[in-house]
Design an enzyme around this catalytic site. Sequence first.
Site, PDB file in Angstrom:
ATOM      1  N   ASP A  25       0.973  -1.487   0.088  1.00 32.62           N
ATOM      2  CA  ASP A  25       0.146   0.055   0.069  1.00 32.62           C
ATOM      3  C   ASP A  25       0.913   1.458  -0.374  1.00 32.62           C
ATOM      4  O   ASP A  25       2.422   1.351   0.805  1.00 32.62           O
ATOM      5  CB  ASP A  25      -1.065   0.606   1.778  1.00 32.62           C
ATOM      6  CG  ASP A  25      -2.262   1.213   0.422  1.00 32.62           C
ATOM      7  OD1 ASP A  25      -2.841   1.447  -0.011  1.00 32.62           O
ATOM      8  OD2 ASP A  25      -2.352   1.387   1.973  1.00 32.62           O
ATOM      9  N   ARG A  29       0.062   7.412  -2.344  1.00 28.73           N
ATOM     10  CA  ARG A  29       0.665   8.940  -1.800  1.00 28.73           C
ATOM     11  C   ARG A  29       1.778   9.116  -2.214  1.00 28.73           C
ATOM     12  O   ARG A  29       2.416  10.326  -2.264  1.00 28.73           O
ATOM     13  CB  ARG A  29       0.551   8.228  -0.489  1.00 28.73           C
ATOM     14  CG  ARG A  29      -1.380   8.974   0.206  1.00 28.73           C
ATOM     15  CD  ARG A  29      -1.252   7.708   1.687  1.00 28.73           C
ATOM     16  NE  ARG A  29      -1.639   6.425   1.146  1.00 28.73           N
ATOM     17  CZ  ARG A  29      -1.659   5.696   1.983  1.00 28.73           C
ATOM     18  NH1 ARG A  29      -0.835   6.408   3.667  1.00 28.73           N
ATOM     19  NH2 ARG A  29      -1.396   4.391   1.972  1.00 28.73           N
ATOM     20  N   ARG A  38      -1.178   8.990  -9.702  1.00 31.73           N
ATOM     21  CA  ARG A  38      -1.236   8.033  -8.837  1.00 31.73           C
ATOM     22  C   ARG A  38      -0.645   6.760 -10.362  1.00 31.73           C
ATOM     23  O   ARG A  38       0.448   5.708  -9.358  1.00 31.73           O
ATOM     24  CB  ARG A  38      -2.546   7.975  -8.928  1.00 31.73           C
ATOM     25  CG  ARG A  38      -3.391   8.794  -7.948  1.00 31.73           C
ATOM     26  CD  ARG A  38      -4.865   8.093  -7.137  1.00 31.73           C
ATOM     27  NE  ARG A  38      -4.592   6.610  -6.863  1.00 31.73           N
ATOM     28  CZ  ARG A  38      -4.341   6.807  -5.986  1.00 31.73           C
ATOM     29  NH1 ARG A  38      -4.268   7.581  -4.682  1.00 31.73           N
ATOM     30  NH2 ARG A  38      -4.724   5.318  -5.452  1.00 31.73           N
ATOM     31  N   HIS A  42       1.931   3.649  -9.039  1.00 27.40           N
ATOM     32  CA  HIS A  42       2.495   1.476  -9.390  1.00 27.40           C
ATOM     33  C   HIS A  42       2.899   1.535 -10.226  1.00 27.40           C
ATOM     34  O   HIS A  42       3.441   0.291  -9.544  1.00 27.40           O
ATOM     35  CB  HIS A  42       0.492   1.652  -9.955  1.00 27.40           C
ATOM     36  CG  HIS A  42      -0.665   1.631  -9.230  1.00 27.40           C
ATOM     37  ND1 HIS A  42      -0.361   1.609  -7.898  1.00 27.40           N
ATOM     38  CD2 HIS A  42      -1.828   2.712 -10.028  1.00 27.40           C
ATOM     39  CE1 HIS A  42      -1.948   2.549  -7.390  1.00 27.40           C
ATOM     40  NE2 HIS A  42      -2.543   2.624  -8.862  1.00 27.40           N
ATOM     41  N   TRP A  74     -11.777  -2.130  -7.318  1.00 22.85           N
ATOM     42  CA  TRP A  74     -12.649  -2.303  -9.066  1.00 22.85           C
ATOM     43  C   TRP A  74     -13.717  -1.184  -8.926  1.00 22.85           C
ATOM     44  O   TRP A  74     -13.806  -0.702  -9.592  1.00 22.85           O
ATOM     45  CB  TRP A  74     -13.892  -3.623  -8.722  1.00 22.85           C
ATOM     46  CG  TRP A  74     -12.833  -4.783  -9.606  1.00 22.85           C
ATOM     47  CD1 TRP A  74     -12.974  -6.261  -8.633  1.00 22.85           C
ATOM     48  CD2 TRP A  74     -12.247  -4.876 -10.525  1.00 22.85           C
ATOM     49  NE1 TRP A  74     -12.153  -6.973 -10.102  1.00 22.85           N
ATOM     50  CE2 TRP A  74     -11.975  -6.114 -10.747  1.00 22.85           C
ATOM     51  CE3 TRP A  74     -11.375  -3.846 -12.065  1.00 22.85           C
ATOM     52  CZ2 TRP A  74     -11.033  -7.335 -11.946  1.00 22.85           C
ATOM     53  CZ3 TRP A  74     -10.706  -4.719 -12.577  1.00 22.85           C
ATOM     54  CH2 TRP A  74     -10.865  -6.100 -13.035  1.00 22.85           C
ATOM     55  N   ARG A  76     -12.026   1.936  -8.159  1.00 19.79           N
ATOM     56  CA  ARG A  76     -11.183   3.257  -8.622  1.00 19.79           C
ATOM     57  C   ARG A  76     -11.263   3.531  -9.704  1.00 19.79           C
ATOM     58  O   ARG A  76     -12.625   3.135 -10.575  1.00 19.79           O
ATOM     59  CB  ARG A  76      -9.909   2.642  -8.270  1.00 19.79           C
ATOM     60  CG  ARG A  76      -9.453   2.591  -7.049  1.00 19.79           C
ATOM     61  CD  ARG A  76      -7.995   2.079  -6.967  1.00 19.79           C
ATOM     62  NE  ARG A  76      -7.930   1.835  -5.039  1.00 19.79           N
ATOM     63  CZ  ARG A  76      -6.764   1.987  -5.024  1.00 19.79           C
ATOM     64  NH1 ARG A  76      -5.393   2.241  -5.596  1.00 19.79           N
ATOM     65  NH2 ARG A  76      -6.006   1.400  -3.863  1.00 19.79           N
ATOM     66  N   LEU A 136      10.873 -20.695  -4.493  1.00 15.22           N
ATOM     67  CA  LEU A 136       9.656 -19.322  -3.754  1.00 15.22           C
ATOM     68  C   LEU A 136       8.645 -19.626  -4.819  1.00 15.22           C
ATOM     69  O   LEU A 136       8.209 -19.132  -5.684  1.00 15.22           O
ATOM     70  CB  LEU A 136      10.504 -18.001  -3.893  1.00 15.22           C
ATOM     71  CG  LEU A 136       8.759 -17.147  -3.857  1.00 15.22           C
ATOM     72  CD1 LEU A 136       9.160 -16.807  -1.848  1.00 15.22           C
ATOM     73  CD2 LEU A 136       9.618 -15.587  -4.752  1.00 15.22           C
ATOM     74  N   ARG A 193       2.252  -5.010   5.887  1.00 11.38           N
ATOM     75  CA  ARG A 193       1.652  -3.364   5.664  1.00 11.38           C
ATOM     76  C   ARG A 193       2.477  -2.374   5.668  1.00 11.38           C
ATOM     77  O   ARG A 193       2.949  -2.193   6.479  1.00 11.38           O
ATOM     78  CB  ARG A 193       0.243  -3.746   6.088  1.00 11.38           C
ATOM     79  CG  ARG A 193      -0.883  -2.097   5.080  1.00 11.38           C
ATOM     80  CD  ARG A 193      -2.197  -2.314   5.428  1.00 11.38           C
ATOM     81  NE  ARG A 193      -2.555  -1.117   4.529  1.00 11.38           N
ATOM     82  CZ  ARG A 193      -3.738  -1.609   4.258  1.00 11.38           C
ATOM     83  NH1 ARG A 193      -4.641  -2.279   4.701  1.00 11.38           N
ATOM     84  NH2 ARG A 193      -4.572  -0.651   3.402  1.00 11.38           N
ATOM     85  N   ARG A 199      -4.686  -1.797   8.921  1.00  6.07           N
ATOM     86  CA  ARG A 199      -5.767  -2.594   8.808  1.00  6.07           C
ATOM     87  C   ARG A 199      -5.525  -3.174   7.776  1.00  6.07           C
ATOM     88  O   ARG A 199      -4.535  -3.874   7.014  1.00  6.07           O
ATOM     89  CB  ARG A 199      -7.227  -1.748   8.551  1.00  6.07           C
ATOM     90  CG  ARG A 199      -6.775  -0.554   7.039  1.00  6.07           C
ATOM     91  CD  ARG A 199      -8.224  -0.218   6.667  1.00  6.07           C
ATOM     92  NE  ARG A 199      -7.933   0.961   6.112  1.00  6.07           N
ATOM     93  CZ  ARG A 199      -7.242   2.201   4.998  1.00  6.07           C
ATOM     94  NH1 ARG A 199      -8.375   2.604   6.835  1.00  6.07           N
ATOM     95  NH2 ARG A 199      -7.114   2.938   4.372  1.00  6.07           N
ATOM     96  N   SER A 201      -7.802  -4.907   5.330  1.00  2.00           N
ATOM     97  CA  SER A 201      -8.535  -4.613   3.666  1.00  2.00           C
ATOM     98  C   SER A 201      -9.130  -5.445   3.047  1.00  2.00           C
ATOM     99  O   SER A 201      -8.666  -5.664   2.236  1.00  2.00           O
ATOM    100  CB  SER A 201      -8.028  -3.762   3.223  1.00  2.00           C
ATOM    101  OG  SER A 201      -7.353  -2.392   3.695  1.00  2.00           O
TER     102      SER A 201
HETATM  103  C1  IPE Z   1      -5.813  -3.054  -0.033  1.00  3.99           C
HETATM  104  O1  IPE Z   1      -4.924  -1.254  -0.565  1.00  3.99           O
HETATM  105  C2  IPE Z   1      -5.558  -3.213  -1.525  1.00  3.99           C
HETATM  106  C3  IPE Z   1      -4.116  -4.061  -1.986  1.00  3.99           C
HETATM  107  C4  IPE Z   1      -3.234  -3.521  -1.384  1.00  3.99           C
HETATM  108  C5  IPE Z   1      -3.978  -4.474  -3.232  1.00  3.99           C
HETATM  109  P1  IPE Z   1      -6.561  -0.311  -0.419  1.00  3.99           P
HETATM  110  O2  IPE Z   1      -5.334   1.139  -0.865  1.00  3.99           O
HETATM  111  O3  IPE Z   1      -7.178  -0.672  -1.163  1.00  3.99           O
HETATM  112  O4  IPE Z   1      -7.105  -0.387   1.143  1.00  3.99           O
HETATM  113  P2  IPE Z   1      -7.724   0.441   1.401  1.00  3.99           P
HETATM  114  O5  IPE Z   1      -8.739   0.825   1.324  1.00  3.99           O
HETATM  115  O6  IPE Z   1      -7.011   1.605   1.819  1.00  3.99           O
HETATM  116  O7  IPE Z   1      -8.217   0.028   2.757  1.00  3.99           O
HETATM  117  C1  IPE Z   2      -1.148   0.431  -3.775  1.00  4.79           C
HETATM  118  O1  IPE Z   2      -1.274   1.115  -3.127  1.00  4.79           O
HETATM  119  C2  IPE Z   2      -1.912  -0.255  -4.581  1.00  4.79           C
HETATM  120  C3  IPE Z   2      -3.413  -1.031  -4.621  1.00  4.79           C
HETATM  121  C4  IPE Z   2      -4.228  -0.970  -3.761  1.00  4.79           C
HETATM  122  C5  IPE Z   2      -3.622  -1.283  -5.913  1.00  4.79           C
HETATM  123  P1  IPE Z   2      -2.959   2.567  -3.321  1.00  4.79           P
HETATM  124  O2  IPE Z   2      -2.513   2.964  -4.688  1.00  4.79           O
HETATM  125  O3  IPE Z   2      -3.697   2.420  -2.753  1.00  4.79           O
HETATM  126  O4  IPE Z   2      -1.723   4.096  -2.702  1.00  4.79           O
HETATM  127  P2  IPE Z   2      -2.277   5.355  -2.007  1.00  4.79           P
HETATM  128  O5  IPE Z   2      -2.864   4.023  -0.537  1.00  4.79           O
HETATM  129  O6  IPE Z   2      -3.890   5.695  -2.628  1.00  4.79           O
HETATM  130  O7  IPE Z   2      -1.245   5.696  -1.384  1.00  4.79           O
HETATM  131 MG    MG Z   3      -3.554   1.791  -0.881  1.00  8.68          MG
END
Ligand code: IPE
Ligand code: IPE
Ligand code: MG
Length: 253
Positions: A25, A29, A38, A42, A74, A76, A136, A193, A199, A201
């Site tokens: 995660d 940000r 964003r 990724h 999904w 997003r 692995l 995490r 959390r 999630s």
């Molecule tokens: C959790 O991250 C899912 C993945 C890392 C793929 P999110 O960014 O979607 O989690 P929430 O929505 O903040 O809990």
């Molecule tokens: C995790 O990063 C990647 C996925 C959930 C696919 P985020 O995209 O959730 O990044 P933040 O939490 O918005 O920073």
């Molecule tokens: Mg996130």
Amino acid sequence: MDSLQDKIATLDRHRMPVHVAMIMDGNGRWAKRQGFMRSDGHAEGVSTVHRVTKMSSDLGIKYLTLYAFSTENWNRPNEEVSTLMYLIGWAIERELPELLRNNVRIHLIGDIERIPEDARKRLFDARDATAHCTGLQLLMCLSYSSRWEITEAARKIARKVLKGELDLDKITEETFADNLATAGIPDPDLLIRTGGEERISNYLLWQIAYSELYFTPVLWPDFSDSDYADALLDFQNRERRFGKTSEQVQNED
Ligand code: IPE
Ligand code: IPE
Ligand code: MG
């Protein structure tokens, strides 16, 4: 601060986690902080996946489970979802030669049928090409959520009972575990995490019943080998009691 080599040397090779699970995660940000899109976060996150996989493989960790895309993701914006799907397909294809060189086997966990065809094909190709690999075991959770997985398991079990293949009174915790997507894979010892949220999630709810949880504020693209080593060292300093007393555990050791 110790160097990476020092940290790795400090790790007790006899007390390594067998299975590490990660919630990757903080990509969004990370990008925002740099003034990027964003999606750039990724893309940068893919290099962390590469490094974490290599380090896990080098350290002899047997299972690495990565949360790459959740059922909830999904929801997003379409553009972000499309970019993520493109990136996943592109990255898996690009990484395949090195995965094969390192004897890494890919497993796919989740509602993979929802993944667009192009990315899905590349994922299936990588899974099939690495099916013989014994190093692995890399479990990629895609279009995954734990409640989806548990509901699927309940449905599979009910179907077996209806068909008379399974006796209702013989359903045990093992039966349940055997019908999850992770059947046959030991539960994670350590769940990491990144990104600062504390959390779960909707991740591996059944499997993490006794996992050690490690939360770090480091954003996924910044998560370094040294940060990973810190998490492993922290894990090795914990006493896993599984309900017993500390004295019992120490006597067993
Ligand atoms: C959790 O991250 C899912 C993945 C890392 C793929 P999110 O960014 O979607 O989690 P929430 O929505 O903040 O809990
Ligand atoms: C995790 O990063 C990647 C996925 C959930 C696919 P985020 O995209 O959730 O990044 P933040 O939490 O918005 O920073
Ligand atoms: Mg996130």
